[in-house]
Scaffold this motif. Structure first.
Motif, PDB file in Angstrom:
ATOM      1  N   MET A   1     -11.890  -9.865 -15.374  1.00  0.00           N
ATOM      2  CA  MET A   1     -11.089 -11.024 -15.080  1.00  0.00           C
ATOM      3  C   MET A   1     -10.494 -11.787 -16.621  1.00  0.00           C
ATOM      4  O   MET A   1     -11.459 -11.804 -17.334  1.00  0.00           O
ATOM      5  N   ALA A   2      -9.457 -12.250 -16.463  1.00  0.00           N
ATOM      6  CA  ALA A   2      -8.738 -12.725 -17.765  1.00  0.00           C
ATOM      7  C   ALA A   2      -9.328 -13.989 -18.142  1.00  0.00           C
ATOM      8  O   ALA A   2      -9.805 -14.821 -17.248  1.00  0.00           O
ATOM      9  N   GLU A   3      -9.330 -14.330 -19.323  1.00  0.00           N
ATOM     10  CA  GLU A   3     -10.110 -15.326 -19.836  1.00  0.00           C
ATOM     11  C   GLU A   3      -9.116 -16.757 -19.560  1.00  0.00           C
ATOM     12  O   GLU A   3      -8.167 -16.481 -19.649  1.00  0.00           O
ATOM     13  N   PRO A   4      -9.546 -17.845 -19.484  1.00  0.00           N
ATOM     14  CA  PRO A   4      -8.924 -19.024 -19.407  1.00  0.00           C
ATOM     15  C   PRO A   4      -8.085 -19.413 -20.363  1.00  0.00           C
ATOM     16  O   PRO A   4      -8.588 -18.740 -21.429  1.00  0.00           O
ATOM     17  N   TYR A   5      -7.129 -20.047 -20.445  1.00  0.00           N
ATOM     18  CA  TYR A   5      -6.267 -20.403 -21.465  1.00  0.00           C
ATOM     19  C   TYR A   5      -5.868 -22.075 -21.433  1.00  0.00           C
ATOM     20  O   TYR A   5      -5.393 -22.411 -20.716  1.00  0.00           O
ATOM     21  N   TYR A   6      -6.142 -22.531 -22.704  1.00  0.00           N
ATOM     22  CA  TYR A   6      -5.985 -23.847 -22.821  1.00  0.00           C
ATOM     23  C   TYR A   6      -5.013 -24.274 -24.106  1.00  0.00           C
ATOM     24  O   TYR A   6      -5.370 -23.756 -25.038  1.00  0.00           O
ATOM     25  N   LEU A   7      -3.765 -24.876 -23.313  1.00  0.00           N
ATOM     26  CA  LEU A   7      -2.624 -24.965 -24.405  1.00  0.00           C
ATOM     27  C   LEU A   7      -2.249 -26.473 -24.415  1.00  0.00           C
ATOM     28  O   LEU A   7      -2.132 -27.104 -23.525  1.00  0.00           O
ATOM     29  N   THR A   8      -1.890 -27.010 -25.713  1.00  0.00           N
ATOM     30  CA  THR A   8      -1.662 -28.538 -25.821  1.00  0.00           C
ATOM     31  C   THR A   8      -0.111 -28.548 -26.895  1.00  0.00           C
ATOM     32  O   THR A   8      -0.152 -27.683 -27.676  1.00  0.00           O
ATOM     33  N   THR A   9       0.466 -29.534 -26.386  1.00  0.00           N
ATOM     34  CA  THR A   9       1.459 -29.873 -27.391  1.00  0.00           C
ATOM     35  C   THR A   9       0.827 -31.170 -28.244  1.00  0.00           C
ATOM     36  O   THR A   9       0.108 -31.496 -27.771  1.00  0.00           O
ATOM     37  N   ALA A  10       1.672 -31.305 -29.274  1.00  0.00           N
ATOM     38  CA  ALA A  10       1.189 -32.761 -29.843  1.00  0.00           C
ATOM     39  C   ALA A  10       1.563 -33.866 -28.769  1.00  0.00           C
ATOM     40  O   ALA A  10       2.674 -33.499 -27.847  1.00  0.00           O
ATOM     41  N   ILE A  11       0.949 -34.813 -28.655  1.00  0.00           N
ATOM     42  CA  ILE A  11       1.447 -35.892 -27.731  1.00  0.00           C
ATOM     43  C   ILE A  11       2.512 -36.870 -28.460  1.00  0.00           C
ATOM     44  O   ILE A  11       2.294 -37.064 -29.954  1.00  0.00           O
ATOM     45  N   HIS A  12       3.474 -37.171 -28.005  1.00  0.00           N
ATOM     46  CA  HIS A  12       4.550 -37.775 -28.478  1.00  0.00           C
ATOM     47  C   HIS A  12       4.815 -39.121 -28.888  1.00  0.00           C
ATOM     48  O   HIS A  12       4.268 -39.750 -27.833  1.00  0.00           O
ATOM     49  N   TYR A  13       5.326 -39.630 -29.673  1.00  0.00           N
ATOM     50  CA  TYR A  13       5.048 -40.994 -30.201  1.00  0.00           C
ATOM     51  C   TYR A  13       6.396 -41.810 -29.401  1.00  0.00           C
ATOM     52  O   TYR A  13       7.608 -41.645 -29.771  1.00  0.00           O
ATOM     53  N   PRO A  14       5.943 -42.606 -28.357  1.00  0.00           N
ATOM     54  CA  PRO A  14       7.156 -43.208 -27.597  1.00  0.00           C
ATOM     55  C   PRO A  14       7.838 -44.551 -28.180  1.00  0.00           C
ATOM     56  O   PRO A  14       7.870 -45.505 -27.104  1.00  0.00           O
ATOM     57  N   ASN A  15       7.895 -44.740 -29.312  1.00  0.00           N
ATOM     58  CA  ASN A  15       8.630 -45.822 -29.847  1.00  0.00           C
ATOM     59  C   ASN A  15      10.089 -45.919 -29.567  1.00  0.00           C
ATOM     60  O   ASN A  15      10.856 -46.634 -30.071  1.00  0.00           O
ATOM     61  N   GLY A  16      10.732 -44.743 -29.070  1.00  0.00           N
ATOM     62  CA  GLY A  16      11.967 -44.546 -28.834  1.00  0.00           C
ATOM     63  C   GLY A  16      12.079 -43.409 -27.652  1.00  0.00           C
ATOM     64  O   GLY A  16      10.998 -42.830 -27.337  1.00  0.00           O
ATOM     65  N   LYS A  17      13.271 -43.175 -27.074  1.00  0.00           N
ATOM     66  CA  LYS A  17      13.456 -42.103 -26.223  1.00  0.00           C
ATOM     67  C   LYS A  17      13.276 -40.912 -26.873  1.00  0.00           C
ATOM     68  O   LYS A  17      13.456 -40.709 -28.022  1.00  0.00           O
ATOM     69  N   PRO A  18      13.015 -39.727 -25.896  1.00  0.00           N
ATOM     70  CA  PRO A  18      12.784 -38.451 -26.417  1.00  0.00           C
ATOM     71  C   PRO A  18      14.247 -37.952 -27.096  1.00  0.00           C
ATOM     72  O   PRO A  18      15.064 -38.201 -26.588  1.00  0.00           O
TER      73      PRO A  18
END
Length: 519
Positions: A1-18
């Motif tokens: 059974m393959a190991e689970p995988y947890y991936l994150t991006t940086a959370i983005h600062y929303p003081n303007g549009k992306p």
């Protein structure tokens, strides 16, 4: 059974549009998430927005809004973009979420219990734009002798009561962690962080009293947490901290924090130190990717060259944008893009090469074989082609994607596409229809098999277009994982079932550069 995988991006600062940089990081993370799922792993993929801090409070004041109203509006723009870009996140976290406030206060209390927090007075240089403190020795001189941060942002002298974190206690374990092979990549980033620690770590100011837009410090003394304590904690909030439970047991520690190179310090010095203090497991890997430059120039509002990724996706298509960004840039280094470069690359590689291969092969099967598959005897050149395609799709591309070498993996895939097109030209199935119809069938069905493998392999990068090719081939949805690339019996079973394909429609139309778009 393959190991689970947890991936994150940086959370983005929303003081303007992306902007395009937000799209680049999140597309790369989505490619990783889809790739790991295709390898059979249960993936948890988290992205979101980092909504607290002085910068948000000031922006809201400037536009006559409240920080919460600004956060709600801008966070909505990020979620809309990620949905348009076909980002397969499992949670879009907001630091204003109630469970995140609770998690941030819980890790604060754990660090306080460890004796790593103390109350003192902060005096020093602070960049509102970076939400970061800088030592005098880190500052650079700007126009007119103005002091600037290492990122070139304005700094201001700040004096206020603050809680401090005993970062200086963690120099040795942090050095040991950073020198662990694979923890921080690329290697150049690791060397920078080791040098930073070796210059001497100062205790870190971790609270503010000059504004109240943030997570309240549990002691209730009028302090709010420095935004980076709050922001970094999102990675454990999203898997159930502090309650634990199934998500926590399955996914923490994270397999990968994917971030921009400008925030490596926060993720490989501050964040591990906070986790060590709270007696929590450390993430397995942090990868600091490079910047995406607009025709070689960093984007800025003042330069008037900020690109709206929604417009790019609308003009050229989501999968075209995804393919270009992953194929064009060596991941980990800075890369450059332009509309002209995107159009040229996508037309040459997807429309003219892979798209044309699929279209003409399936058209000939539909026209000359009534769309029906049948068992055939393969010649040596057929076996050679399928071995070439199989190696690229089942070995080289997965190995390179596992190492986050996306452009290298795509290049191997593309060489296999070129091999198929060379095979078509050499075998000339259109001529075999009259001279040797059985050989024609063998050639076309060899190509059918190759196209299936190519479409399965490239799914993480162009999920909608690859699915459209596989739909036209008639490959069932549950037969599209990487494990199926090694399945020797699938073609025979498909042919025996009486399967027939319809006349295909082009999947990768050629792109045109809009007249108003600069080259």
């Amino acid at each position: 059974m393959a190991e689970p995988y947890y991936l994150t991006t940086a959370i983005h600062y929303p003081n303007g549009k992306p902007h395009i940089g937000h799209a680049y990081e999140t597309i790369a993370a989505d490619v990783i998430a889809r790739f790991q799922r295709l390898r059979g792993r249960e993936v948890r993929f988290q992205t979101g927005t980092d909504e607290h801090g002085l910068k948000m409070a000031q922006k809201a004041r400037d536009i006559g809004s409240t920080p919460r109203e600004l956060a709600d509006e801008m966070s909505g723009h990020f979620r809309e973009l990620f949905d348009v870009l076909n980002i397969s996140y499992d949670r879009f976290i907001r630091t204003t979420d109630p469970d995140h406030h609770r998690a941030s206060q819980a890790i604060w209390e754990a660090m306080e219990k460890k004796g790593d927090l103390y109350l003192d007075r902060y005096e020093g240089w602070y960049s509102v734009r970076d939400e970061a403190y800088y030592d005098e020795g880190e500052l650079v001189e700007g126009e007119g002798g103005a002091k600037l941060s290492p990122q070139g942002t304005p700094v201001e002298w700040t004096e206020e009561e603050s809680w401090f974190f005993r970062l200086s206690n963690y120099a040795e374990p942090l050095l040991e962690l950073l020198k662990t092979p694979g923890f921080l990549e690329p290697v150049s980033r690791r060397n920078e962080m080791v040098a930073f620690i070796e210059r001497g770590l100062q205790d870190l100011s971790v609270s503010r009293t000059s504004f109240d837009w943030g997570v309240k410090v549990p002691s209730g003394d009028g302090h709010v947490m420095y935004v980076w304590v709050d922001a970094l904690t999102n990675y454990i909030t999203g898997v159930g901290y502090p309650d634990g439970g199934e998500l926590w047991d399955k996914f923490w520690p994270a397999d990968l924090h994917l971030i921009g190179k400008d925030i490596v310090r926060f993720h490989t010095i501050y964040w591990p130190a906070f986790l060590m203090s709270a007696d929590l497991p450390l993430p397995k890997k942090v990868f600091g990717h490079g910047f995406l430059l607009n025709r070689g120039v960093k984007e800025s509002k003042s330069a008037g060259n900020v690109t709206d990724p929604m417009e790019l996706a609308d003009k050229f298509g989501v999968d075209a944008l995804r393919y270009f960004l992953m194929a064009e840039v060596t991941f980990g280094q800075d890369g450059s893009y332009s509309a002209q470069a995107l159009v040229n690359k996508v037309n040459a590689e997807l429309a003219n090469s892979f798209g044309n291969l699929a279209q003409r092969t399936l058209s000939m099967i539909a026209k000359n074989m009534a769309g029906k598959l049948e068992l055939f005897s393969a010649a040596s050149e057929d076996d050679t082609l399928l071995a070439t395609v199989g190696k690229a799709c089942a070995e080289t591309l997965p190995q390179e994607f596992e190492a986050l070498n996306f452009s290298v993996g795509i290049e191997a895939w593309l060489r296999a596409v070129y091999a198929c097109n060379a095979y078509v030209d050499e075998q000339a199935p259109w001529g075999l229809k009259k001279t040797d119809p059985e050989r024609m069938k063998a050639v076309l069905q060899t190509l059918f098999i190759a196209i299936r493998d190519l479409a399965i392999a490239i799914q993480p990068v162009v999920p909608e277009k690859a699915a459209a090719v596989l739909d036209q081939l008639g490959i069932p949805a549950d037969r599209r994982s990487y494990a199926n690339l090694g399945d020797a019996d699938w073609f025979g079973a498909l042919a025996a079932s009486g399967h027939a394909i319809d006349k295909p429609t082009p999947v990768f139309p050629r792109l045109e550069l809009p007249e108003e778009e600069p080259a």
